[in-house]
Design a protein around this motif. Structure first.
Motif, mmCIF file in Angstrom:
data_model
loop_
_atom_site.group_PDB
_atom_site.id
_atom_site.type_symbol
_atom_site.label_atom_id
_atom_site.label_comp_id
_atom_site.label_asym_id
_atom_site.label_seq_id
_atom_site.Cartn_x
_atom_site.Cartn_y
_atom_site.Cartn_z
ATOM 1 N N MET A 85 -2.149 -5.697 -5.278
ATOM 2 C CA MET A 85 -2.033 -5.048 -3.973
ATOM 3 C C MET A 85 -0.748 -4.229 -3.868
ATOM 4 O O MET A 85 -0.739 -3.143 -3.279
ATOM 5 C CB MET A 85 -2.093 -6.092 -2.852
ATOM 6 N N ALA A 86 0.338 -4.737 -4.472
ATOM 7 C CA ALA A 86 1.607 -3.995 -4.460
ATOM 8 C C ALA A 86 1.464 -2.680 -5.220
ATOM 9 O O ALA A 86 1.889 -1.618 -4.749
ATOM 10 C CB ALA A 86 2.713 -4.848 -5.060
ATOM 11 N N THR A 87 0.859 -2.743 -6.401
ATOM 12 C CA THR A 87 0.679 -1.538 -7.219
ATOM 13 C C THR A 87 -0.197 -0.517 -6.515
ATOM 14 O O THR A 87 0.137 0.677 -6.451
ATOM 15 C CB THR A 87 0.055 -1.919 -8.583
ATOM 16 N N LEU A 88 -1.330 -0.974 -5.981
ATOM 17 C CA LEU A 88 -2.241 -0.060 -5.277
ATOM 18 C C LEU A 88 -1.582 0.538 -4.037
ATOM 19 O O LEU A 88 -1.758 1.723 -3.742
ATOM 20 C CB LEU A 88 -3.526 -0.798 -4.891
ATOM 21 N N SER A 89 -0.828 -0.279 -3.311
ATOM 22 C CA SER A 89 -0.171 0.215 -2.088
ATOM 23 C C SER A 89 0.829 1.315 -2.415
ATOM 24 O O SER A 89 0.879 2.351 -1.739
ATOM 25 C CB SER A 89 0.545 -0.940 -1.369
ATOM 26 N N ILE A 90 1.636 1.112 -3.471
ATOM 27 C CA ILE A 90 2.639 2.108 -3.849
ATOM 28 C C ILE A 90 1.973 3.405 -4.289
ATOM 29 O O ILE A 90 2.366 4.503 -3.862
ATOM 30 C CB ILE A 90 3.554 1.552 -4.958
ATOM 31 N N LEU A 91 0.951 3.291 -5.132
ATOM 32 C CA LEU A 91 0.302 4.489 -5.664
ATOM 33 C C LEU A 91 -0.517 5.209 -4.600
ATOM 34 O O LEU A 91 -0.354 6.419 -4.378
ATOM 35 C CB LEU A 91 -0.592 4.108 -6.853
ATOM 36 N N ILE A 92 -1.398 4.479 -3.912
ATOM 37 C CA ILE A 92 -2.286 5.105 -2.915
ATOM 38 C C ILE A 92 -1.483 5.653 -1.749
ATOM 39 O O ILE A 92 -1.694 6.787 -1.297
ATOM 40 C CB ILE A 92 -3.346 4.090 -2.434
ATOM 41 N N ILE B 137 -4.105 -10.936 5.661
ATOM 42 C CA ILE B 137 -2.694 -10.557 5.796
ATOM 43 C C ILE B 137 -2.487 -9.113 5.356
ATOM 44 O O ILE B 137 -1.756 -8.348 6.000
ATOM 45 C CB ILE B 137 -1.806 -11.511 4.967
ATOM 46 N N ALA B 138 -3.134 -8.721 4.248
ATOM 47 C CA ALA B 138 -2.992 -7.347 3.735
ATOM 48 C C ALA B 138 -3.504 -6.326 4.745
ATOM 49 O O ALA B 138 -2.926 -5.244 4.890
ATOM 50 C CB ALA B 138 -3.754 -7.206 2.416
ATOM 51 N N PHE B 139 -4.563 -6.670 5.463
ATOM 52 C CA PHE B 139 -5.058 -5.749 6.489
ATOM 53 C C PHE B 139 -4.017 -5.556 7.581
ATOM 54 O O PHE B 139 -3.715 -4.425 7.983
ATOM 55 C CB PHE B 139 -6.360 -6.268 7.107
ATOM 56 N N LYS B 140 -3.462 -6.658 8.057
ATOM 57 C CA LYS B 140 -2.477 -6.559 9.135
ATOM 58 C C LYS B 140 -1.225 -5.805 8.689
ATOM 59 O O LYS B 140 -0.559 -5.158 9.501
ATOM 60 C CB LYS B 140 -2.088 -7.958 9.621
ATOM 61 N N LEU B 141 -0.906 -5.910 7.399
ATOM 62 C CA LEU B 141 0.255 -5.184 6.865
ATOM 63 C C LEU B 141 -0.094 -3.759 6.456
ATOM 64 O O LEU B 141 0.793 -3.004 6.070
ATOM 65 C CB LEU B 141 0.817 -5.931 5.647
ATOM 66 N N SER B 142 -1.389 -3.413 6.507
ATOM 67 C CA SER B 142 -1.906 -2.123 6.033
ATOM 68 C C SER B 142 -1.565 -1.905 4.563
ATOM 69 O O SER B 142 -1.149 -0.820 4.155
ATOM 70 C CB SER B 142 -1.405 -0.953 6.894
ATOM 71 N N ALA B 143 -1.725 -2.972 3.761
ATOM 72 C CA ALA B 143 -1.527 -2.871 2.317
ATOM 73 C C ALA B 143 -2.851 -2.521 1.654
ATOM 74 O O ALA B 143 -3.917 -2.957 2.092
ATOM 75 C CB ALA B 143 -0.994 -4.195 1.769
ATOM 76 N N ALA B 144 -2.792 -1.687 0.609
ATOM 77 C CA ALA B 144 -4.000 -1.287 -0.111
ATOM 78 C C ALA B 144 -4.575 -2.509 -0.836
ATOM 79 O O ALA B 144 -3.830 -3.384 -1.280
ATOM 80 C CB ALA B 144 -3.665 -0.179 -1.103
ATOM 81 N N PRO B 145 -5.897 -2.603 -0.982
ATOM 82 C CA PRO B 145 -6.920 -1.621 -0.590
ATOM 83 C C PRO B 145 -7.482 -1.824 0.817
ATOM 84 O O PRO B 145 -8.611 -1.423 1.096
ATOM 85 C CB PRO B 145 -8.009 -1.877 -1.644
ATOM 86 N N PHE B 146 -6.716 -2.441 1.706
ATOM 87 C CA PHE B 146 -7.161 -2.690 3.087
ATOM 88 C C PHE B 146 -6.377 -1.787 4.052
ATOM 89 O O PHE B 146 -6.003 -2.196 5.143
ATOM 90 C CB PHE B 146 -6.965 -4.161 3.442
ATOM 91 N N HIS B 147 -6.172 -0.555 3.634
ATOM 92 C CA HIS B 147 -5.264 0.358 4.327
ATOM 93 C C HIS B 147 -5.966 1.469 5.090
ATOM 94 O O HIS B 147 -5.318 2.222 5.807
ATOM 95 C CB HIS B 147 -4.364 1.034 3.284
ATOM 96 N N SER C 188 3.147 6.442 4.325
ATOM 97 C CA SER C 188 4.458 5.987 3.864
ATOM 98 C C SER C 188 4.625 4.485 4.099
ATOM 99 O O SER C 188 5.180 3.771 3.260
ATOM 100 C CB SER C 188 5.562 6.761 4.588
ATOM 101 N N SER C 189 4.123 3.994 5.238
ATOM 102 C CA SER C 189 4.231 2.559 5.537
ATOM 103 C C SER C 189 3.442 1.725 4.535
ATOM 104 O O SER C 189 3.853 0.616 4.178
ATOM 105 C CB SER C 189 3.744 2.274 6.962
ATOM 106 N N ILE C 190 2.304 2.260 4.078
ATOM 107 C CA ILE C 190 1.507 1.551 3.061
ATOM 108 C C ILE C 190 2.337 1.371 1.793
ATOM 109 O O ILE C 190 2.380 0.290 1.201
ATOM 110 C CB ILE C 190 0.215 2.337 2.754
ATOM 111 N N ALA C 191 3.024 2.448 1.382
ATOM 112 C CA ALA C 191 3.861 2.387 0.178
ATOM 113 C C ALA C 191 5.008 1.392 0.352
ATOM 114 O O ALA C 191 5.313 0.615 -0.571
ATOM 115 C CB ALA C 191 4.397 3.776 -0.146
ATOM 116 N N HIS C 192 5.635 1.391 1.514
ATOM 117 C CA HIS C 192 6.773 0.497 1.734
ATOM 118 C C HIS C 192 6.342 -0.965 1.761
ATOM 119 O O HIS C 192 7.104 -1.842 1.323
ATOM 120 C CB HIS C 192 7.495 0.875 3.024
ATOM 121 N N MET C 193 5.134 -1.256 2.262
ATOM 122 C CA MET C 193 4.642 -2.632 2.185
ATOM 123 C C MET C 193 4.471 -3.046 0.726
ATOM 124 O O MET C 193 4.684 -4.212 0.362
ATOM 125 C CB MET C 193 3.309 -2.767 2.931
ATOM 126 N N GLY C 194 4.096 -2.084 -0.122
ATOM 127 C CA GLY C 194 3.989 -2.358 -1.559
ATOM 128 C C GLY C 194 5.331 -2.719 -2.163
ATOM 129 O O GLY C 194 5.434 -3.645 -2.982
#
Length: 492
Positions: free
Chosen positions: A285-292, A223-233, A310-316
């Motif tokens: 994943m939320a923390t990494l997505s926002i920071l990365i 799911i994280a990959f499809k959402l482009s959430a870190a660390p699968f971004h 920016s989309s990675i951060a917003h998914m976070g």
């Protein structure tokens, strides 16, 4: 016999908007076989999507019967308020992307018609995703969304980056799907059911089963990959940059809304969100997505890559809402995703209007292409500026309202660390969004590589981008309508 037919019809009524899109797919295929015509294909596509949208709105408003939409455990799909809300957003976003595609493809000398066909097929998958309440429906609808995207991303194949974008997404998406499927297999082996509701029933007796936790983790990775959430971004900026501009718009809006809606329903209905291990995984994943996402966006000079990070951060930010308030996250997350999708359409819409599909050097995605845009295209500059301000969460834009609700959700869940992450991420985001805005107002360049047509505001793509901007401002100034609208997005 008549009674049986009527019962069958009533059972199909909840799916009437989706059936309208499927019929549109068939009509587009027939139209292509008879005679290739960009105007005819584009018109059929837009009319079909409008019929689906208005049918859905009529069902929500009670104008026409929505049939029997009561969820049952054995069903693959369910049409509830949550599904209907996200379907409306998907229809609007798909219409916007098709409208932008029409303007973008005008100068394309190759076949244009297949893009609409692929977009309609992918939209059908997205609509089914938000209705899925079964693992089989989860996977089938996700693949129906993903497979046409391979062709869409590589559609302008004469550009090397477009071809590379499609190939990267093909390989990495297949890996993510395999991981997702393996996770489903582990959960099924432990629970003995593929229904989300039945999984929640069985969880009461096997709370911390290792096999269940591994399966849930593998599904979260997919799911994280499809959402482009870190660390699968890592695929996101490359795919966004190489994709044709209207396809990047589609990827940032329709696919994100559908995947997030499916993830929320899966986590809430299956009760996996109650597992501490799953909560911790989402928090990380939320923390990494926002920071990365925010930190790497600071270095970008390419607007499409910047919007990708920016989309990675917003998914976070959305994940913060999910992990903070659990089963109550359905309406706030849906509201956030709807506003993010509309804002992405506006931002990518400007890139689409400025771009050409046949420039080997690329599209109008470098910041230098937008230097001094205000002095020759003030309205277009205003559109992009408002979209960036909304993404940054500045007051009087819809983005401010959704980010405020995300912070309030984290406060409600007493996740003070995540509150700090949202504030820190927003502060970093403000820096690179302002950098783009400053570029728009600089001294204009002597040589202009890309520009929109003289009467761009009179074309459908231009009208649509301006309309989205009005909506973002309207929801920012008068948020009550947005809040009331999103409150209906509840999972039964």
């Amino acid at each position: 016999m008549n009674e049986f037919t009527m019962n069958d019809l009533m059972r199909l009524m909840p799916y009437a908007p989706i059936i309208a899109v499927v019929i549109t797919v068939l009509l587009v295929m027939i139209a292509i076989t008879i005679k290739r015509s960009h105007v005819v294909t584009g018109t059929i596509t837009v009319v079909g999507l409008n019929i689906g949208l208005f049918t859905l709105l009529a069902q929500i408003g009670g104008v026409i019967s929505s049939g029997s939409a009561v969820p049952q455990a054995e069903q693959l799909f369910v049409i509830d308020n949550f599904a209907q809300f996200n379907m409306v957003v998907i229809f609007i976003c798909a219409l916007a992307c098709c409208t932008l595609s029409y303007a973008y493809l005008m100068n394309l000398k190759d076949n244009k018609d297949e893009l609409y066909l692929l977009m309609l097929l992918s939209t059908t998958g997205a609509l089914l995703m938000v209705c899925s309440q079964h693992m089989a429906a989860f996977f089938m609808s996700l693949e129906l969304l993903s497979v046409p995207l391979y062709g869409l991303l590589a559609y302008t194949f004469l550009r090397d980056r477009s071809l590379e974008s499609g190939l990267k997404y093909l390989v990495l998406s297949a890996t993510a799907s395999a991981t997702l499927l393996m996770g489903m297999a582990f959960i099924y082996a432990q629970v003995g059911s593929l229904s989300f509701k039945q999984i929640s029933v069985q969880l009461a007796t096997m709370y911390e089963s290792p096999l269940l936790i591994v399966g849930a983790a593998m599904m979260m990775f997919g799911i994280a990959f499809k959402l482009s959430a870190a660390p699968f971004h890592t695929w996101t900026p490359d795919v966004y940059e190489g994709a044709p501009a209207p396809v990047a718009t589609y990827l940032a809006s329709v696919t994100k809304v559908a995947m997030m809606a499916l993830a929320i329903r899966f986590l809430i209905d299956s009760a996996l969100l109650a597992l501490p291990s799953v909560q911790m995984l989402i928090m990380v994943m939320a923390t990494l997505s926002i920071l990365i996402g925010n930190v790497l966006a600071v270095r970008q000079t390419n607007l499409k890559r910047l919007l990708g990070y920016s989309s990675i951060a917003h998914m976070g930010y959305v994940m913060v809402v999910i992990v903070s308030i659990g089963s109550a996250a359905d309406s706030i997350s849906s509201m956030y995703m709807a506003v993010y999708a509309f804002t992405s359409i506006g931002a990518f819409g400007v890139v689409t209007l400025m771009s050409s599909p046949y420039r080997q050097s690329g599209e109008a995605d470098e910041l230098v292409h937008y230097q001094g845009l205000f002095w020759r295209r003030p309205v277009l500059t205003a559109v992009l500026t408002i979209m960036l301000l909304s993404l940054a969460g500045i007051p009087l834009t819809a983005g401010f309202i959704t980010k405020l609700f995300a912070i309030l959700a984290a406060v409600q869940g007493t996740n003070w660390f995540l509150v700090a992450m949202i504030i820190l991420g927003s502060a970093i985001g403000l820096f690179y969004y302002l950098r783009v805005m400053l570029t728009l107002f600089k001294r204009p360049k002597e040589f202009i590589e890309f520009d929109v047509t003289g009467q761009w505001g009179m074309r459908m793509g231009g009208i649509m981008v301006i309309a989205v901007t009005v909506v973002v401002i309207l929801f920012g100034i008068l948020p009550n309508s947005l809040i009331v609208w999103s409150n209906m997005a509840r999972i039964w």
